[in-house]
Write an enzyme that holds these catalytic residues in place. Structure first.
Site, PDB file in Angstrom:
ATOM      1  CG  ASN A   9      -1.700   1.227   1.425  1.00 55.31           C
ATOM      2  OD1 ASN A   9      -1.791   2.060   0.517  1.00 55.31           O
ATOM      3  ND2 ASN A   9      -2.296   1.384   2.605  1.00 55.31           N
ATOM      4  CE  LYS A  11      -0.119   3.278   4.750  1.00 52.11           C
ATOM      5  NZ  LYS A  11      -0.043   3.426   6.193  1.00 52.11           N
ATOM      6  CG  HIS A  94      -5.879   2.017   5.287  1.00 53.38           C
ATOM      7  ND1 HIS A  94      -5.436   2.975   6.164  1.00 53.38           N
ATOM      8  CD2 HIS A  94      -4.861   1.149   5.120  1.00 53.38           C
ATOM      9  CE1 HIS A  94      -4.182   2.686   6.512  1.00 53.38           C
ATOM     10  NE2 HIS A  94      -3.818   1.583   5.884  1.00 53.38           N
ATOM     11  CD  GLU A  96      -2.897   5.599   6.732  1.00 55.48           C
ATOM     12  OE1 GLU A  96      -2.910   5.600   5.491  1.00 55.48           O
ATOM     13  OE2 GLU A  96      -1.960   5.107   7.400  1.00 55.48           O
ATOM     14  CD  GLU A 164      -3.400  -2.426   7.570  1.00 58.08           C
ATOM     15  OE1 GLU A 164      -2.270  -2.633   7.116  1.00 58.08           O
ATOM     16  OE2 GLU A 164      -4.072  -1.422   7.280  1.00 58.08           O
ATOM     17  N   GLY A 170       2.335   2.516  10.713  1.00 53.00           N
ATOM     18  CA  GLY A 170       3.251   3.643  10.507  1.00 53.00           C
ATOM     19  C   GLY A 170       3.977   4.097  11.762  1.00 53.00           C
ATOM     20  CB  SER A 210       5.155  -1.333  12.052  1.00 46.09           C
ATOM     21  OG  SER A 210       4.748   0.001  12.273  1.00 46.09           O
TER      22      SER A 210
HETATM   23  P1  PGA Z   1       2.792   0.515   7.595  1.00 48.57           P
HETATM   24  O1  PGA Z   1       1.310   0.653   6.979  1.00 48.57           O
HETATM   25  O2  PGA Z   1       3.358  -0.778   7.081  1.00 48.57           O
HETATM   26  O3  PGA Z   1       3.532   1.707   7.113  1.00 48.57           O
HETATM   27  O4  PGA Z   1       2.621   0.476   9.083  1.00 48.57           O
HETATM   28  C1  PGA Z   1       0.477  -0.443   6.836  1.00 48.57           C
HETATM   29  C2  PGA Z   1      -0.838  -0.040   6.234  1.00 48.57           C
HETATM   30  O5  PGA Z   1      -1.349   1.022   6.595  1.00 48.57           O
HETATM   31  O6  PGA Z   1      -1.419  -0.735   5.384  1.00 48.57           O
END
Ligand code: PGA
Length: 255
Positions: A9, A11, A94, A96, A164, A170, A210
């Protein structure tokens, strides 16, 4: 037997030029990895260019979001009809999107229904926030996200679930393999109750938050964890290829 997924992803990162460079840097390595579904999810504006580069390879393409409506006066939105022409997968729900763009379980549900109707495979993200985690509410939160996000949907193994935990996204603070497997087991049991045991057993449930080249083994060594949704580390070509390779090797050896 479930085939694991490694999904990148990206983003809101990469211009079209950067996205094509990134694909070129990882494509040969990713293409060589067998026994794992590999999916890249670049920003909308790069879907077409990345899709062209992926043609003829074993790497698949996904979008990061989608409007539930098919067409009309929805300025700025992207329809499932537009995506179905370009890619096979779409990330929905997601954290976010939920956190910054006000997506509710009901909105996510409408998007999942629409994606399935138009032949797109939803990568349905669920996970608890830090305060829920600390209050011991993880199962309650993911059970609600599943029940409402999948409301009125007949069991479908086209759906990929990504667990997640929001506190792990992140932050560099991944869940432990043990924590992830406990919640993923709960998710599978919940899906078995919601649908059938057979569907729950055949549906892929991934961990995300992460994930790096250094910790991927900790997750995929559990046969219950069907791979990873990777954010930050999917922007580093060599590391993302390594994550896919590790997933393939460990899945083959241990499951
Ligand atoms: P990250 O994001 O690996 O940067 O923690 C994962 C995600 O949001 O899908």
């Amino acid at each position: 037997m479930r085939i694991p997924f490694v999904i990148g992803n990206w983003k809101m990162n990469t211009t079209v030029a950067q996205a094509t460079t990134l694909v070129r840097d990882m494509l040969a390595g990713l293409d060589r990895v067998k026994g794992v579904h590999k999916v890249l999810c670049p920003p909308f504006v790069s879907l077409s260019a990345v899709g062209d580069l992926l043609k003829g390879s074993s790497v698949m393409l996904g979008a990061q979001d989608m409007c539930a409506k098919t067409k009309g006066a929805y300025t700025g939105e992207i329809s499932p009809l537009m995506l179905a022409e370009l890619c096979q997968f779409v990330i929905l729900g997601h954290s976010e999107r939920r956190q910054y763009f006000g997506e509710t379980d009901q909105i996510v549900n409408a998007k999942i229904i629409s994606a399935l109707k138009h032949g797109l495979r939803p990568i349905f993200c669920i996970g608890e926030k830090l305060e829920d985690h600390e209050a011991g509410m993880t199962e309650e939160v993911v059970a609600r996200q599943l029940a409402e996000g999948l409301s009125a949907i007949t069991g479908s193994t086209a759906i990929v679930i990504a667990y997640e935990p929001v506190w792990a996204i992140g932050t560099g603070k991944a869940a432990s393999g043990e924590q992830a497997v406990a919640t993923i087991g709960f998710i599978r049991d919940t899906l078995a109750r919601l649908w059938t045991n057979e569907i729950a057993c055949n549906l892929a449930i991934l961990y995300g938050g992460s994930v790096t080249g250094d910790n991927i083994a900790e997750f995929v060594s559990y046969k219950e964890i069907d791979g990873a949704l990777v954010g930050g580390a999917s922007l580093r070509a060599e590391e993302f290829v390594h994550i896919a390779e590790q997933t393939a090797i460990i899945a083959k050896a241990s499951h």
